[in-house]
Design an enzyme around this catalytic site. Sequence first.
Site, PDB file in Angstrom:
ATOM      1  N   ASP A   1     -12.832  -4.167 -10.161  1.00 41.32           N
ATOM      2  CA  ASP A   1     -11.818  -4.854  -9.380  1.00 41.32           C
ATOM      3  C   ASP A   1     -12.484  -5.274  -8.080  1.00 41.32           C
ATOM      4  OD1 ASP A   1      -9.777  -4.653 -11.191  1.00 41.32           O
ATOM      5  OD2 ASP A   1      -8.546  -3.260 -10.022  1.00 41.32           O
TER       6      ASP A   1
ATOM      7  N   HIS B   1      -9.506   1.390  -5.359  1.00 48.11           N
ATOM      8  CA  HIS B   1      -9.651   0.292  -4.391  1.00 48.11           C
ATOM      9  C   HIS B   1     -10.087   0.823  -3.019  1.00 48.11           C
ATOM     10  CE1 HIS B   1      -6.851  -2.269  -7.086  1.00 48.11           C
ATOM     11  NE2 HIS B   1      -8.053  -2.114  -7.579  1.00 48.11           N
TER      12      HIS B   1
ATOM     13  N   CYS C   1      -4.483  -6.844  -0.064  1.00 49.27           N
ATOM     14  CA  CYS C   1      -4.352  -6.945  -1.523  1.00 49.27           C
ATOM     15  C   CYS C   1      -3.749  -8.283  -1.958  1.00 49.27           C
ATOM     16  CB  CYS C   1      -3.436  -5.850  -2.051  1.00 49.27           C
ATOM     17  SG  CYS C   1      -4.081  -4.198  -1.860  1.00 49.27           S
TER      18      CYS C   1
HETATM   19  O1  DAV Z   1      -4.524   4.489  -1.398  1.00 49.69           O
HETATM   20  O2  DAV Z   1      -2.629   3.646  -1.642  1.00 49.69           O
HETATM   21  C1  DAV Z   1      -3.778   1.408  -2.882  1.00 49.69           C
HETATM   22  C2  DAV Z   1      -4.479   0.405  -3.719  1.00 49.69           C
HETATM   23  C3  DAV Z   1      -4.379  -0.932  -3.161  1.00 49.69           C
HETATM   24  N1  DAV Z   1      -5.015  -1.940  -3.960  1.00 49.69           N
HETATM   25  C4  DAV Z   1      -3.793   3.708  -1.943  1.00 49.69           C
HETATM   26  C5  DAV Z   1      -4.385   2.759  -2.954  1.00 49.69           C
END
Ligand code: DAV
Length: 365
Positions: free
Chosen positions: A197, A246, A357
């Site tokens: 990703d 992520h 995001c």
């Molecule tokens: O730590 O809330 C969120 C992922 C965002 N793409 C987290 C991961």
Amino acid sequence: MRVPASSASTISRAASKPKLIDADDEWSPLKAVIVGRAEHSCFPSEPRHLTRAFVPPRYLDEFRPHNPFPAEIVDDAQWELDNFADVLRQHGVTVYRPDEVDWLKHGGYTGAMPRDRLLTVGNTLIESIPAWQCRQREIELGFSTILSQLSHPEEAAWRVFRQPTLHGRDTIYDGKDRDDFDSTRDWAINNSRPAFDAADFMRLGKHIIGQISHATNQKGVDYLRAVLPEGYTLELIKPDIPNVFHIDTTILPLRKGLLVYNPQYIREDELRGLKALEGWQLHAYPLWPRDPGPPNGPEQYMASRWLVLNGLSLDDKHIFVEEKATEFAGWIKEKFGIEAILLPFAHVNSIGGSFHCATVDLVRG
Ligand code: DAV
């Protein structure tokens, strides 16, 4: 599933035209950006061993095939994204929006989280190779119009690498998809074909920081290294938590030489070991972010309180932050003189991410 070595297509253009793809950090003045869209978003449906790695147990049953997010969340998220796009335009930023797609019909997830699927590195736009089945056609279905606007084969100043076609049965979950799978000890995907990703990578100029995760494997990292434009290096960090998913809630580079990190996810000495961060000021975010879910806001199905670090910088003095994250806004103002632009985004958060995001910056500088 097999990735043909020659499948990356290179599309290019001449230097005299205004650049359509040119960004390699997270803070230079934003000139052009993709902002996602939320209509018809559905809970991503993947094998349970994977979903368990990042979804709180009370929401797991929602993550079944063909299950749309609640209509009021999607409607409000769509409004928040449209509003964000308008504000960006008011700041002189060129905004691209994807096509509306019926994700329910296609067994897909959403058009609201393009950061996971597209990575701009200098003059090159790289499409990720998702591990998840439900995301394989996301770019083709929702973003082809944008990619064709960005792709002019007759000229040579920028390139778009399309996702390689994967043939045959997908093997990415083989050996993992079992009831006793423990995502605190093992990745939910194997290394049988490249998977990554784009949101597992953060750009700091010529240096990129990335990570292996439940969405990114070593072959995915190797693929990305192979398609990076010349002169860029990629270093990996090892976060401290097992459910890493992520990198854009772990580190937030606010400007050249200044990075905020999430002390729950990463240790400072891990960051200090990187060449990319030599000479940088590193600051742990010292406050415990407020829980954005009920009763403070809508259900947060697949993201944590650390979405507070998932901002999008307009430039190195301004960053978009969710309107309720006033403590964070106050902290960056007082500590670094950086102004938060507060906008409503809680329903986009419910679908899986925040301003970082939901966007792909195409041109900065
Ligand atoms: O730590 O809330 C969120 C992922 C965002 N793409 C987290 C991961």
